[in-house]
Every structure is written in structure tokens, then in C-alpha cells.
Write a protein that holds these residues in place. Structure first.
Motif, short mmCIF file in Angstrom:
data_model
loop_
_atom_site.label_atom_id
_atom_site.label_comp_id
_atom_site.label_asym_id
_atom_site.label_seq_id
_atom_site.Cartn_x
_atom_site.Cartn_y
_atom_site.Cartn_z
N ALA A 59 0.95 -1.26 0.04
CA ALA A 59 0.10 0.11 -0.04
C ALA A 59 0.82 0.75 -0.43
O ALA A 59 0.49 2.41 -0.20
N ALA A 65 -4.53 -1.05 -2.99
CA ALA A 65 -5.23 0.59 -1.90
C ALA A 65 -6.94 -0.40 -1.15
O ALA A 65 -7.18 -1.53 -1.71
N GLN A 66 -7.08 0.57 -0.16
CA GLN A 66 -7.94 -0.50 0.49
C GLN A 66 -9.73 0.51 0.02
O GLN A 66 -9.38 1.68 -0.56
N TYR A 72 -9.12 -4.53 0.26
CA TYR A 72 -8.06 -4.65 -0.42
C TYR A 72 -8.12 -4.57 -2.20
O TYR A 72 -9.00 -5.47 -2.57
#
Length: 268
Positions: A59, A65-66, A72
Motif C-alpha cells: 500500500a 489500495a483499500q 484491498y
């Protein structure tokens, strides 16, 4: 002594396993779209703490990315890698026919090179069919201090950066003829920018001359150089300008196929 030897090996092994684990994680996200820490840990039969550490590192570099659900997904850096891969292969595909034409027109070995750090790398070659010909290896690397292709890339860098590179490549500041003078080298790069091509007169190998011109992408950045190599007697100085003119036009043609548009001069 045993500890001194085995510790680096263990570190290399652990580092390799971490890289492989991170790749496994990325492949899961690629196939599933999104996934949480628990889901990934179960799929890889690993503990959640290890997955969390890897996800945190990925990340930070933008590879994952969340989303709003805290799951994710692949991040923008993956897209950048994919675009770089696509552009690299498109460059070679587009330039291949141009290399062939240069080879036939000048009975020369035609070469395509790209920049990799402070070196230029050969990525495509169309070898001359002449009995006496210059050969090039795919993957061959050259410092930015010598050769027609290197001058093309260096010419479009800031002069401060070029000076830094010349000082950092102390072991490579000799051409086949002489020691490189930094002031003279910078002056030569200005001439390369004005003329639109680089010229090498037996700098890398005795009896070999080369010309190279810049290839630009849609943003106008120099992303590659295309050129020819010939025995010196087949490229006398009287023919350099006429040969360079054809080479410049060829480079512009490849650049246009990559999306580059020449800047139009404003009407005065």
C-alpha cells in the motif's frame, strides 16, 4: 565464520520468499477484484499478521489500495507497471519496420536503445547483411558518457545532472580515443540538441562510426534512440549530414506513431 557466511544467504532466501508471497497476494487480488486480510490469509494458508505486513508495504508503494469496506484491491502503481510494459513492447513493434528500412537504405546495422538509469540498453537490432558488418547484442548496456545513442539521451537532460553522471561514472569517462572533458562534452550535447542527432566517431570501437536520433512519445519526452552503425570508411564525414537527415525523419515518423505531434511555430 559460519555465521558470517550463512546469515546473508538466509536473508536472501527470506527476501525471495517475501517477494513471492507478495506476488501471490497480487495474483489473488487480480483474480478476485477485492479481498480482505482474512480472506487472503486463508487462500494462502498463512497467518493474518504476515498478510497485514505485506499489504502495508504494498500500500505504501501504491500497489494495493483499500476501498470503503476496508478490503484491498490493486492500486494505481500496478497500472503504471502495465502501461510501461505495454509502451515498451509497442515501441519495439512500431520501430521494427523503421529499423529494417534503415538497414536496407544504408546497408548498416540499425539499433534501437532505451534509457535504464544512467545507462542505455539495446532492445532491438536489425543487423546488416554486408559481409563486413557491425554486430550488436540485445541487452548490451553502455554508460551515458560514450556513443551516439548516449549523447542523444544526455542532450535532453539538465546539464547539472549530466555533470553529476559524468563524475559518478569515473570508470567510464574514457572513449576509445581519449579522456572525456566535461566542458567539451556539455558543449557537444548542446550541438546534439541543435542538430537533432548524435554522432560517434570510433568512441566505442575502433573503425566504427554511428549516428542516432531521438524518438519521442505522446508527451514529447525522449523515450528511445534509433540509429545506425557502420564501418568508418562507409560513413565518411561528407555523408554524415545527408545520412543524419534521413535518420531524423525516420525517428520523427516512429515518434508520430507513438502519438508525438511536432510543436507548431506560432505565426509572427
Amino acid at each position: 565464520m559460519l555465521n558470517t557466511v550463512t546469515k546473508p544467504r538466509a536473508e536472501r532466501k527470506n527476501g525471495s520468499l517475501t517477494v513471492l508471497f507478495a506476488l501471490d497476494v497480487l495474483e489473488i487480488l487480480s483474480s478476485r477484484g477485492t479481498a480482505g486480510i482474512t480472506e487472503i490469509a486463508e487462500a494462502l494458508r498463512s497467518d493474518k499478521s504476515r498478510v497485514f505486513r505485506v499489504m502495508t508495504s504494498l500500500a505504501l508503494r501504491g500497489y494495493v489500495a483499500q476501498d470503503e469496506s476496508r478490503k484491498y484491491r490493486l492500486g494505481p502503481s500496478i497500472g503504471n507497471l502495465a502501461e510501461g510494459y505495454r509502451q515498451h513492447h509497442r515501441l519495439i513493434a512500431v520501430a521494427r519496420s523503421a529499423l529494417g528500412r534503415l538497414r536496407e537504405t544504408f546497408r548498416a546495422t540499425a539499433v534501437l536503445r532505451v534509457l535504464d538509469g544512467y545507462h542505455v540498453v539495446t532492445v532491438a537490432v536489425e543487423e546488416s547483411s554486408s559481409i563486413l558488418r557491425i554486430t550488436h547484442q540485445i541487452g548490451a548496456r553502455f554508460p551515458l558518457t560514450i556513443g551516439a545513442h548516449s549523447k542523444v539521451f544526455a542532450a535532453y537532460m539538465s546539464e547539472d545532472l549530466v555533470r553529476h553522471i559524468l563524475r559518478s561514472q569515473k570508470s567510464s569517462v574514457y572513449t576509445n580515443k581519449k579522456l572525456i572533458n566535461i566542458t567539451e562534452f556539455i558543449r557537444n550535447l548542446r550541438r546534439v540538441r541543435r542538430q537533432g542527432y548524435g554522432f560517434s566517431d570510433e568512441e566505442i570501437a575502433r573503425g566504427v562510426r554511428a549516428l542516432a536520433a531521438p524518438i519521442r512519445d505522446s508527451t514529447g519526452n525522449v523515450v528511445a534512440s534509433i540509429g545506425i552503425s557502420l564501418p568508418s570508411f562507409e560513413l565518411p564525414k561528407a555523408k554524415i549530414e545527408s545520412t543524419a537527415k534521413v535518420l531524423r525523419e525516420t525517428a520523427k515518423e516512429v515518434s508520430r506513431q507513438l502519438g508525438w505531434e511536432p510543436t507548431r511555430k506560432k505565426a509572427e
